[in-house]
Scaffold this active site. Structure first.
Site, mmCIF file in Angstrom:
data_model
loop_
_atom_site.group_PDB
_atom_site.id
_atom_site.type_symbol
_atom_site.label_atom_id
_atom_site.label_comp_id
_atom_site.label_asym_id
_atom_site.label_seq_id
_atom_site.Cartn_x
_atom_site.Cartn_y
_atom_site.Cartn_z
ATOM 1 N N ASN A 113 -25.081 -16.975 4.699
ATOM 2 C CA ASN A 113 -24.923 -15.977 3.938
ATOM 3 C C ASN A 113 -24.858 -14.732 4.628
ATOM 4 O O ASN A 113 -24.067 -13.615 4.192
ATOM 5 C CB ASN A 113 -26.089 -15.994 2.911
ATOM 6 C CG ASN A 113 -25.477 -16.893 1.521
ATOM 7 O OD1 ASN A 113 -24.685 -16.580 1.191
ATOM 8 N ND2 ASN A 113 -26.161 -17.947 1.335
ATOM 9 N N ILE A 136 -27.085 -25.788 6.265
ATOM 10 C CA ILE A 136 -27.732 -27.016 5.406
ATOM 11 C C ILE A 136 -28.165 -26.815 3.997
ATOM 12 O O ILE A 136 -28.365 -27.490 3.089
ATOM 13 C CB ILE A 136 -28.864 -27.521 6.194
ATOM 14 C CG1 ILE A 136 -30.251 -26.465 6.235
ATOM 15 C CG2 ILE A 136 -28.667 -28.205 7.665
ATOM 16 C CD1 ILE A 136 -31.333 -27.192 6.684
ATOM 17 N N ASP A 137 -28.101 -25.329 3.719
ATOM 18 C CA ASP A 137 -28.474 -25.004 2.313
ATOM 19 C C ASP A 137 -27.617 -25.088 1.298
ATOM 20 O O ASP A 137 -27.878 -25.076 0.111
ATOM 21 C CB ASP A 137 -29.090 -23.464 2.243
ATOM 22 C CG ASP A 137 -30.471 -23.316 3.120
ATOM 23 O OD1 ASP A 137 -31.027 -24.368 3.306
ATOM 24 O OD2 ASP A 137 -30.554 -22.127 3.779
ATOM 25 N N GLY A 180 -35.354 -24.772 2.564
ATOM 26 C CA GLY A 180 -34.493 -24.002 1.641
ATOM 27 C C GLY A 180 -35.573 -23.170 1.232
ATOM 28 O O GLY A 180 -36.384 -23.417 0.217
ATOM 29 N N ARG A 285 -32.077 -29.915 10.649
ATOM 30 C CA ARG A 285 -30.902 -29.123 11.026
ATOM 31 C C ARG A 285 -30.505 -29.869 12.312
ATOM 32 O O ARG A 285 -29.505 -29.158 12.886
ATOM 33 C CB ARG A 285 -31.345 -27.805 11.294
ATOM 34 C CG ARG A 285 -31.174 -26.898 10.041
ATOM 35 C CD ARG A 285 -31.103 -25.522 10.287
ATOM 36 N NE ARG A 285 -31.479 -24.738 11.341
ATOM 37 C CZ ARG A 285 -32.107 -23.829 11.678
ATOM 38 N NH1 ARG A 285 -32.786 -23.184 10.578
ATOM 39 N NH2 ARG A 285 -32.308 -23.149 12.804
HETATM 40 O O1 F6P Z 1 -30.528 -21.303 6.451
HETATM 41 C C1 F6P Z 1 -30.994 -22.548 6.924
HETATM 42 C C2 F6P Z 1 -32.479 -22.694 7.147
HETATM 43 O O2 F6P Z 1 -32.781 -23.921 7.862
HETATM 44 C C3 F6P Z 1 -33.339 -22.587 5.713
HETATM 45 O O3 F6P Z 1 -33.045 -23.854 4.971
HETATM 46 C C4 F6P Z 1 -34.643 -22.680 6.189
HETATM 47 O O4 F6P Z 1 -35.405 -21.753 5.234
HETATM 48 C C5 F6P Z 1 -34.432 -21.472 7.078
HETATM 49 O O5 F6P Z 1 -33.201 -21.792 7.715
HETATM 50 C C6 F6P Z 1 -35.286 -21.441 8.422
HETATM 51 O O6 F6P Z 1 -34.971 -20.655 9.318
HETATM 52 P P1 F6P Z 1 -35.399 -20.453 11.040
HETATM 53 O O7 F6P Z 1 -34.618 -21.412 11.571
HETATM 54 O O8 F6P Z 1 -35.120 -19.011 11.152
HETATM 55 O O9 F6P Z 1 -36.904 -20.583 10.961
#
Ligand code: F6P
Length: 358
Positions: A113, A136-137, A180, A285
């Site tokens: 996004n 993944i969201d 998420g 992920r």
């Molecule tokens: O947008 C993907 C995501 O894995 C979300 O599901 C999660 O809330 C966020 O990124 C975590 O972010 P970061 O990798 O910056 O900790």
């Protein structure tokens, strides 16, 4: 000679390399030696700082099944793009300057996004941009599916499956916290696939008394264990009324590392049941894309290459009703695809007796 820059931005996911490969191979097949592909390092950071390399054909071989991204990635918040500080000038201007310096015909952006807001701004500023929806969201507006989502659903489901066996043996309640923060697609799908008894999503605020009642009723009915699939961003009914600032302050004042630990304490006190928490986190992920994502990433990649060949810029490739279509970046940017409360998937879970705590 066609010159194409490519970058991956934001949180990584499975299928990024498969999508990069799809773009590159389709361009090489069509243009032969008439195309140069420049790999930009660590997402927009590389374009801001002029950190890139000319890729070789071989760089795109053997990466279909590889997790992560061969280009590296970073988070570059959209709200800071125009902020000028002592370390950095206007980042959009710097990206435009580097795009010109690299003599690019087009920039290919793989992202979620935030990435799409910047991609749209760059497009409005006159750059030729084509994008692919990754996360993944599965929360990108305009596409039924993002790549990475199904692989993450598989992993989160596997976690729930494994937790199921140990929960059954011990007669315990388990909370599995699924990624998420803003949307619950991943939790909803993994929760159903993994046979969760309770699913808590950011889109459907929960009432703690109702969740506790579900657990107590299951115990009374002789079900020795219960499984809760809880999204990182799940909210109580009270929290859902708060502003972003109030919520942040309220959460900071609590002694819990995340929502699941708070739920474990509250539900333990209310039901007297033994409750454990599992947080698979970024595991969701990582690793190889599932077969579905390999196919989707490849379809998105070759579709993006065709947009470039047709000089159709300013679009994201999307999946709509199982057909790949271009969607204008301006339509995508700044919108979030959340789980509709009345979605048939939610209804199907409810029909099964799964509680959403509402
Ligand atoms: O947008 C993907 C995501 O894995 C979300 O599901 C999660 O809330 C966020 O990124 C975590 O972010 P970061 O990798 O910056 O900790």
């Amino acid at each position: 000679m066609k010159r194409v820059g490519i970058l991956t931005s934001g949180g990584d996911c499975q299928g990024l390399n498969a999508a990069i490969r799809g773009v590159a191979k389709a361009l090489y097949v069509e243009c032969k030696d008439g195309v140069e592909i420049y790999g930009i390092t660590d997402g927009y950071r590389g374009l801001i700082e002029g950190d890139y390399r000319l890729m070789k054909k071989e760089d795109f071989s053997g990466i279909l099944t590889l997790g992560g991204t061969i280009l590296g990635t970073s988070r570059q918040p959209f709200k800071l793009m125009r902020v000028v500080d002592e370390n950095s000038g206007d980042k959009i201007q710097r990206m435009k300057d580097n795009y010109k310096k690299m003599k690019l015909d087009c920039l290919v952006v793989l992202g979620g996004n935030g990435t799409h807001k910047t991609a749209n701004l760059l497009s409005e500023e006159g750059l030729n941009v084509v994008s692919l929806p990754k996360t993944i969201d599965n929360d990108i507006w305009g596409t039924d599916m993002t790549f990475g989502f199904q692989s993450a659903v598989d992993i989160a489901t596997h976690v729930l499956d494994c937790i199921h066996t140990t929960a059954t043996s011990h007669g315990r309640v388990f909370i599995v916290e699924i990624m998420g923060h803003k949307v619950g697609w991943l939790t909803l799908h993994a929760g159903i696939a993994g046979g969760a008894d309770v699913i808590l999503l950011p889109e459907i605020p929960y009432n703690i008394e109702k969740v506790a009642k579900t657990l107590s009723q299951r115990a009374k009915a002789g079900k020795g264990f219960s499984i809760l699939a809880v999204a990182e961003g799940a909210l109580s009914v009270v929290e859902a009324q708060m502003s972003k600032k109030e919520l942040k302050a309220a959460r900071a004042a609590q002694p819990f590392p995340s929502i699941s630990y708070r739920l474990a304490q509250e539900l333990g006190e209310k039901t007297g049941q033994e409750i454990r928490v599992t947080v698979p986190g970024h595991f969701q992920r990582g690793g190889s894309p599932c077969a579905y994502d390999r196919v989707l990433s490849t379809r998105f990649g070759t579709a993006a290459a065709n947009l470039i060949l047709n000089k159709q810029y300013g679009y994201m490739v999307a999946l709509q009703n199982n057909v790949i279509v271009p969607v204008p970046l301006a339509e995508v940017a700044g919108k979030l695809k959340t789980v509709p409360k009345d979605s048939d998937v939610v209804q199907s879970a409810r029909d099964l007796g799964i509680s959403f705590g509402d």
